[in-house]
Design an enzyme around this catalytic site. Structure first.
Site, short mmCIF file in Angstrom:
data_model
loop_
_atom_site.label_atom_id
_atom_site.label_comp_id
_atom_site.label_asym_id
_atom_site.label_seq_id
_atom_site.Cartn_x
_atom_site.Cartn_y
_atom_site.Cartn_z
CG ASP A 116 -2.04 -1.44 1.36
OD1 ASP A 116 -2.12 -2.07 0.00
OD2 ASP A 116 -1.82 -1.06 2.29
N1 URA Z 1 -0.89 -5.95 3.70
C1 URA Z 1 -1.45 -4.49 4.16
O1 URA Z 1 -2.69 -4.18 4.60
N2 URA Z 1 -0.97 -3.64 3.43
C2 URA Z 1 -0.07 -4.17 2.75
O2 URA Z 1 0.97 -2.87 2.07
C3 URA Z 1 0.59 -5.42 2.54
C4 URA Z 1 -0.37 -5.91 3.52
#
Ligand code: URA
Length: 235
Positions: free
Chosen positions: A102
């Site tokens: 993310d």
């Molecule tokens: N899980 C999440 O919530 N975000 C990420 O970036 C990776 C795994």
């Protein structure tokens, strides 16, 4: 080399999807349509075309690990014009990231110009472990850890179970290790949302046997031969 592997290595699609492109008569080798699935090509001599464009394999493969900082998108072109991980990397090659993080998550991302390898390592069938360090606001009870380990239920859907270990707390924040082997969208964030915990910092520290190690935030380096081989063996 088999034609589907050649196309997948160039990043066209997974081998299975490349087989479909071949079956549909969309691939040309030396000016002729090829529809035979097991067909092989000489990657140095044969001219392979798809959608009017010659497909060329990178001269040498590159495999790197990047420590993505918070505030970078894992995409080549961000719709909102935000900074992307490609702003951090000086490479002439077209690199694919193996899985994504993310915008607000930091940590380990593996990138390569070997599309076939990227597709394989990211495939859920190989269930390669990903470890995150999660810093949450406040403390956590043993009963809440048990819920996370079993797999939380959100909107009637049970997320896969996870390995969750307590690492440390100073009373105000608590640090945990979370290991998952699937890559569902926002999986770790959704787990903690489900038990009402706010995440302060989410950082990926390991993919299979490849660790973030000493790579500084925003920096990257080549995978070692051992790291690369461990990923290949995990496939
Ligand atoms: N899980 C999440 O919530 N975000 C990420 O970036 C990776 C795994």
């Amino acid at each position: 080399m088999r034609l589907n592997k050649f196309l997948a290595s160039a990043g066209i699609a997974s081998r299975r999807k490349c087989d479909q492109l071949i079956g549909k008569g969309l691939i040309y080798v030396n000016g002729k349509v090829v529809t035979e699935l097991g067909c092989t090509v000489n990657e140095k001599k044969d001219k392979v075309f798809y959608e009017g464009r010659q497909i060329i394999l990178p001269s040498s493969f590159v495999y790197i690990k990047l420590n993505k900082p918070k505030g970078y998108a894992c995409t080549a072109h961000d719709e909102k014009g935000r900074k992307t991980i490609y702003d951090l990397i000086k490479s002439e090659e077209r690199l694919f990231s193996i899985g994504r993080l993310d915008y607000d998550t930091e940590g380990l991302i593996i990138l390569t110009n070997d599309g076939d390898f990227a597709n394989k390592v990211a495939h859920p069938k190989y269930a390669i472990e990903k470890e995150y360090h999660v810093t949450i606001v406040g403390e956590i009870k043993e009963s809440e850890l048990a819920v996370l380990r079993k797999g939380v239920v959100i909107d009637g859907e049970r997320l896969p179970s996870a390995k969750v270990e307590f690492l440390s707390t100073d009373g105000k924040t608590t640090k945990l290790s979370v290991v998952i082997d699937e890559g569902m969208n926002r999986q770790v964030r959704r787990m903690f949302e489900a038990i009402g915990k706010d995440i302060k910092l989410l950082k990926r520290v390991r993919i299979g046997q490849v660790r973030l190690g000493g790579v500084k935030r925003g920096d990257y380096r080549d995978l070692t031969t051992d790291e690369l081989n461990a990923l290949v063996r995990a496939e």
